[in-house]
Design a protein around this motif. Structure first.
Motif, PDB file in Angstrom:
ATOM      1  N   GLU A 167      17.145  17.044  29.203  1.00 18.31           N
ATOM      2  CA  GLU A 167      16.740  16.671  27.845  1.00 18.31           C
ATOM      3  C   GLU A 167      15.225  16.737  27.758  1.00 18.31           C
ATOM      4  O   GLU A 167      14.528  16.240  28.650  1.00 18.31           O
ATOM      5  CB  GLU A 167      17.230  15.265  27.516  1.00 18.31           C
ATOM      6  N   ILE A 168      14.729  17.370  26.712  1.00 18.29           N
ATOM      7  CA  ILE A 168      13.292  17.462  26.466  1.00 18.29           C
ATOM      8  C   ILE A 168      13.013  16.762  25.144  1.00 18.29           C
ATOM      9  O   ILE A 168      13.414  17.255  24.084  1.00 18.29           O
ATOM     10  CB  ILE A 168      12.806  18.925  26.403  1.00 18.29           C
ATOM     11  N   ASP A 169      12.371  15.615  25.207  1.00 17.22           N
ATOM     12  CA  ASP A 169      11.991  14.888  23.997  1.00 17.22           C
ATOM     13  C   ASP A 169      10.598  15.343  23.582  1.00 17.22           C
ATOM     14  O   ASP A 169       9.600  15.010  24.232  1.00 17.22           O
ATOM     15  CB  ASP A 169      12.002  13.386  24.245  1.00 17.22           C
ATOM     16  N   ILE A 170      10.535  16.109  22.504  1.00 14.82           N
ATOM     17  CA  ILE A 170       9.258  16.625  22.017  1.00 14.82           C
ATOM     18  C   ILE A 170       8.483  15.522  21.313  1.00 14.82           C
ATOM     19  O   ILE A 170       7.270  15.387  21.472  1.00 14.82           O
ATOM     20  CB  ILE A 170       9.488  17.827  21.092  1.00 14.82           C
ATOM     21  N   MET A 171       9.197  14.713  20.528  1.00  9.68           N
ATOM     22  CA  MET A 171       8.565  13.587  19.831  1.00  9.68           C
ATOM     23  C   MET A 171       9.584  12.492  19.610  1.00  9.68           C
ATOM     24  O   MET A 171      10.673  12.730  19.093  1.00  9.68           O
ATOM     25  CB  MET A 171       8.010  14.041  18.475  1.00  9.68           C
ATOM     26  N   GLU A 172       9.230  11.276  20.009  1.00 11.62           N
ATOM     27  CA  GLU A 172       9.955  10.081  19.620  1.00 11.62           C
ATOM     28  C   GLU A 172       8.935   9.036  19.158  1.00 11.62           C
ATOM     29  O   GLU A 172       7.854   8.916  19.741  1.00 11.62           O
ATOM     30  CB  GLU A 172      10.766   9.508  20.778  1.00 11.62           C
ATOM     31  N   ASN A 173       9.327   8.292  18.143  1.00 15.50           N
ATOM     32  CA  ASN A 173       8.489   7.203  17.660  1.00 15.50           C
ATOM     33  C   ASN A 173       9.378   5.984  17.440  1.00 15.50           C
ATOM     34  O   ASN A 173      10.479   6.115  16.901  1.00 15.50           O
ATOM     35  CB  ASN A 173       7.784   7.594  16.355  1.00 15.50           C
ATOM     36  N   VAL A 174       8.929   4.827  17.885  1.00 10.60           N
ATOM     37  CA  VAL A 174       9.648   3.591  17.581  1.00 10.60           C
ATOM     38  C   VAL A 174       8.771   2.773  16.647  1.00 10.60           C
ATOM     39  O   VAL A 174       7.547   2.726  16.787  1.00 10.60           O
ATOM     40  CB  VAL A 174      10.003   2.813  18.858  1.00 10.60           C
ATOM     41  N   GLY A 175       9.419   2.150  15.658  1.00 13.76           N
ATOM     42  CA  GLY A 175       8.698   1.582  14.537  1.00 13.76           C
ATOM     43  C   GLY A 175       7.660   0.536  14.883  1.00 13.76           C
ATOM     44  O   GLY A 175       6.674   0.367  14.157  1.00 13.76           O
ATOM     45  N   TYR A 176       7.859  -0.158  16.005  1.00 17.32           N
ATOM     46  CA  TYR A 176       6.870  -1.184  16.362  1.00 17.32           C
ATOM     47  C   TYR A 176       5.600  -0.591  16.967  1.00 17.32           C
ATOM     48  O   TYR A 176       4.658  -1.322  17.270  1.00 17.32           O
ATOM     49  CB  TYR A 176       7.480  -2.247  17.282  1.00 17.32           C
ATOM     50  N   GLU A 177       5.567   0.733  17.132  1.00 19.42           N
ATOM     51  CA  GLU A 177       4.364   1.435  17.601  1.00 19.42           C
ATOM     52  C   GLU A 177       3.952   2.466  16.545  1.00 19.42           C
ATOM     53  O   GLU A 177       4.132   3.667  16.744  1.00 19.42           O
ATOM     54  CB  GLU A 177       4.620   2.137  18.931  1.00 19.42           C
ATOM     55  N   PRO A 178       3.418   2.053  15.420  1.00 19.87           N
ATOM     56  CA  PRO A 178       3.149   3.000  14.332  1.00 19.87           C
ATOM     57  C   PRO A 178       2.115   4.067  14.658  1.00 19.87           C
ATOM     58  O   PRO A 178       2.099   5.110  14.002  1.00 19.87           O
ATOM     59  CB  PRO A 178       2.666   2.094  13.193  1.00 19.87           C
ATOM     60  N   SER A 179       1.275   3.842  15.654  1.00 22.04           N
ATOM     61  CA  SER A 179       0.205   4.788  15.992  1.00 22.04           C
ATOM     62  C   SER A 179       0.536   5.675  17.181  1.00 22.04           C
ATOM     63  O   SER A 179      -0.297   6.482  17.593  1.00 22.04           O
ATOM     64  CB  SER A 179      -1.097   4.030  16.284  1.00 22.04           C
ATOM     65  N   THR A 180       1.743   5.547  17.750  1.00 22.57           N
ATOM     66  CA  THR A 180       2.054   6.176  19.030  1.00 22.57           C
ATOM     67  C   THR A 180       3.365   6.957  18.971  1.00 22.57           C
ATOM     68  O   THR A 180       4.336   6.500  18.365  1.00 22.57           O
ATOM     69  CB  THR A 180       2.143   5.113  20.144  1.00 22.57           C
ATOM     70  N   VAL A 181       3.374   8.130  19.608  1.00 19.27           N
ATOM     71  CA  VAL A 181       4.603   8.883  19.848  1.00 19.27           C
ATOM     72  C   VAL A 181       4.739   9.121  21.342  1.00 19.27           C
ATOM     73  O   VAL A 181       3.780   8.968  22.103  1.00 19.27           O
ATOM     74  CB  VAL A 181       4.620  10.225  19.078  1.00 19.27           C
ATOM     75  N   HIS A 182       5.936   9.493  21.754  1.00 17.13           N
ATOM     76  CA  HIS A 182       6.221   9.705  23.171  1.00 17.13           C
ATOM     77  C   HIS A 182       6.840  11.084  23.385  1.00 17.13           C
ATOM     78  O   HIS A 182       7.633  11.557  22.569  1.00 17.13           O
ATOM     79  CB  HIS A 182       7.200   8.641  23.688  1.00 17.13           C
ATOM     80  N   GLY A 183       6.491  11.717  24.520  1.00 14.51           N
ATOM     81  CA  GLY A 183       7.133  12.938  24.986  1.00 14.51           C
ATOM     82  C   GLY A 183       7.702  12.683  26.367  1.00 14.51           C
ATOM     83  O   GLY A 183       7.008  12.121  27.227  1.00 14.51           O
TER      84      GLY A 183
END
Length: 417
Positions: A167-183
Motif C-alpha cells: 500500500e502506498i499512501d500518497i496523502m492522508e490527513n486526520v482532522g485534528y492535524e489541520p496543518s499536516t499530511v502523511h505519506g
C-alpha cells in the motif's frame, strides 16, 4: 507514523470478490505525449481525470468504480454509498466527495445503524500503473474525525491479501492535524501502526483545508519519493525496511476516499460540522515510455548520468557511457522537470551565467529546475535562456554538464529516448 494506528484500512469485504476477479486486469493504454515541444520526450499521460461535466453528474465509470459498505477494520463510522449522493461533479471541474451526518437508506454498520455516509472510489480493473509520477490536486475537509486519503494498492490484493499486496499512501490527513499530511508505505512486517512514512506540515499554522494543494509521489524501481506542491519531504527505498520485503515493484491501482472517524482520527465530536467535502480538482499518472525512465543521449553517443548513482543533493550530473542503470533513467515531465533517482535536474544556486553547473537536487518547483526539450534537440532552461551543455565539448566519461548560451553545437544536442 504519528497517531494510535492499530489497524490499517483494507479493501471492504464487499469488494474483495470483485478484486479477486479483476486484480490482474491490464493497465489502460497510454495516451500520446502531451507536449508538442517535447516530441522526443519520454513522458506520457497514462491516466488523467479533470472531472469535467455537468453539476450533479457521476464520475466517469470507465475510470472509477464506487465501493459500498462500512469498514470495521479501522472502526470507521461512515457507510460508503454508490450513485451521486456522496460523490458527484460540481460543474466547475471538480469531483466533490461529501461526508454527511445522515442515513437515508437505513444502512447498517459494524457498530449498529450507521450515523454517516460518504464515498470511496478506486480504479481496480480499469487502470493500474507500475512506476511514474502520481498526483492529485485537492482541497481537504476540516474537523475532528475527518480522514481524507489518496492512496494505492497492489493489483494482486485479491490473490495475496493485505498487506502483502503493498500500500502506498500518497496523502492522508486526520482532522485534528489541520496543518499536516502523511505519506506512508505498508507491506509485510511493516503495516498498520508499523507503516513507514513521514509527515509534511505547512508553515505558519496554515490549514490544508484553506486551499488546493498538489500531493504526489515519484515512483521508480526500489524508490518512492513524496512531495507536496513540488516540495519533496521523504524518499523510501528497500534500505528503509530493515531486511523486510519491498513489494512496490509491480502494478498498483488508485483510491480516493473520505472516511469519518476511526482508530487514527478519532470520532467526530461537537466541534465537527457537517457536511464536509473533499474537493478533487485533478488526478493524473504520468510515466516514461519504459518502466524505469529513459536515457538522454548526447555528445559521442554518451548519456546524461548522475555521478556514482548518488541521490544526495548536489551530486554532479555528467556525461558517461550509456549503461542502462538508474543513474541514467530520466523522466521528462509535463511540469517542466527532468527527474532521476526521485530528484530533479537543477541549475546550481539558481544561476543563469554561462558555465553554471547542473546537479541533482530535491524537486522544489523553482525556475532553475524547469526545462524545455525542443524539436531541435536542445534542452533549454527558460529562466537562463541557456542550453544544457557538455563542458569544453569534452566527450570523456565524467565530464560535467552545465548551462551555456545556445550555440547549436554538438555538445548541446540531446536525444531523449
Amino acid at each position: 507514523m504519528a497517531g494510535p494506528r492499530l489497524l490499517r484500512r483494507c479493501l471492504l469485504t464487499a469488494l474483495s470478490a470483485v478484486l479477486a476477479g479483476s486484480a490482474l486486469a491490464a493497465p489502460a493504454q497510454a495516451a500520446a505525449p502531451t507536449s508538442s515541444t517535447s516530441s522526443a520526450a519520454a513522458e506520457v499521460t497514462t491516466f488523467s481525470d479533470t472531472f469535467d461535466g455537468p453539476a450533479g453528474s457521476p464520475v466517469d465509470s470507465s475510470k472509477w468504480q464506487m465501493e459500498t459498505g462500512d469498514n470495521v477494520n479501522n472502526h470507521e463510522r461512515q457507510y460508503y454509498t454508490s450513485g451521486t449522493n456522496n460523490a458527484a461533479l460540481d460543474g466547475q471541474g471538480h469531483l466533490v466527495i461529501t461526508a454527511k451526518r445522515e442515513n437515508p437508506g437505513n444502512y447498517q454498520c459494524w457498530y449498529g445503524t450507521c450515523q454517516y455516509t460518504s464515498a470511496r472510489l478506486n480504479t481496480s480493473g480499469k487502470f493500474a500503473a507500475q512506476y511514474g509520477h502520481v498526483e492529485a490536486r485537492m482541497k481537504v475537509p476540516r474537523g475532528q474525525g475527518m480522514w481524507p486519503a489518496f492512496w494505492m494498492l497492489g493489483t494482486d490484493i485479491g490473490d495475496v491479501g493485505w498487506p502483502n499486496s503493498g500500500e502506498i499512501d500518497i496523502m492522508e490527513n486526520v482532522g485534528y492535524e489541520p496543518s499536516t499530511v502523511h505519506g506512508t508505505i505498508h507491506g509485510p512486517g511493516y503495516s498498520g501502526s508499523g507503516g513507514i512514512g513521514a509527515p509534511y506540515s505547512l508553515p505558519g499554522g496554515q490549514a490544508f483545508a484553506d486551499d488546493f494543494h498538489t500531493f504526489a509521489v515519484d515512483w521508480a524501481p526500489d524508490s518512492i519519493t513524496w512531495s507536496v506542491d513540488g516540495n519533496v519531504y521523504q524518499r523510501r527505498t528497500p534500505a528503509d525496511l530493515g531486511g523486510k520485503t519491498w513489494v512496490f515493484n509491480k502494478p498498483f491501482f488508485l483510491i480516493l476516499n473520505l472516511a469519518v472517524g476511526g482508530d487514527w482520527p478519532g470520532d467526530p465530536d461537537g466541534s465537527t460540522s457537517f457536511p464536509q467535502q473533499l474537493v478533487v480538482d485533478s488526478v493524473s499518472v504520468t510515466t516514461s515510455n519504459t518502466a524505469t525512465g529513459t536515457a538522454i543521449r548526447g555528445l559521442a553517443g554518451k548519456c546524461v548520468d548522475v555521478a556514482a548513482a548518488n541521490s544526495a543533493n548536489g551530486t554532479q550530473v555528467q556525461l558517461y557511457d550509456c549503461n542502462g542503470t538508474a543513474a541514467q533513467q530520466w523522466t521528462v515531465g509535463s511540469d517542466g522537470t527532468i527527474r532521476a533517482l526521485g530528484k530533479c535536474l537543477d541549475v546550481k544556486d539558481n544561476g543563469t551565467a554561462d558555465g553554471t553547473p547542473v546537479q541533482l537536487w530535491d524537486c522544489t518547483g523553482g525556475p532553475n529546475q524547469k526545462w524545455v526539450v525542443t524539436d531541435a534537440h536542445d534542452i533549454v532552461n527558460p529562466q537562463a535562456d541557456k542550453c544544457l551543455d557538455v563542458k569544453d565539448n569534452d566527450s570523456a566519461n565524467g565530464t560535467p554538464l552545465q548551462i551555456w548560451s545556445c550555440s547549436g553545437n554538438a555538445n548541446q544536442k540531446w536525444t531523449v529516448g
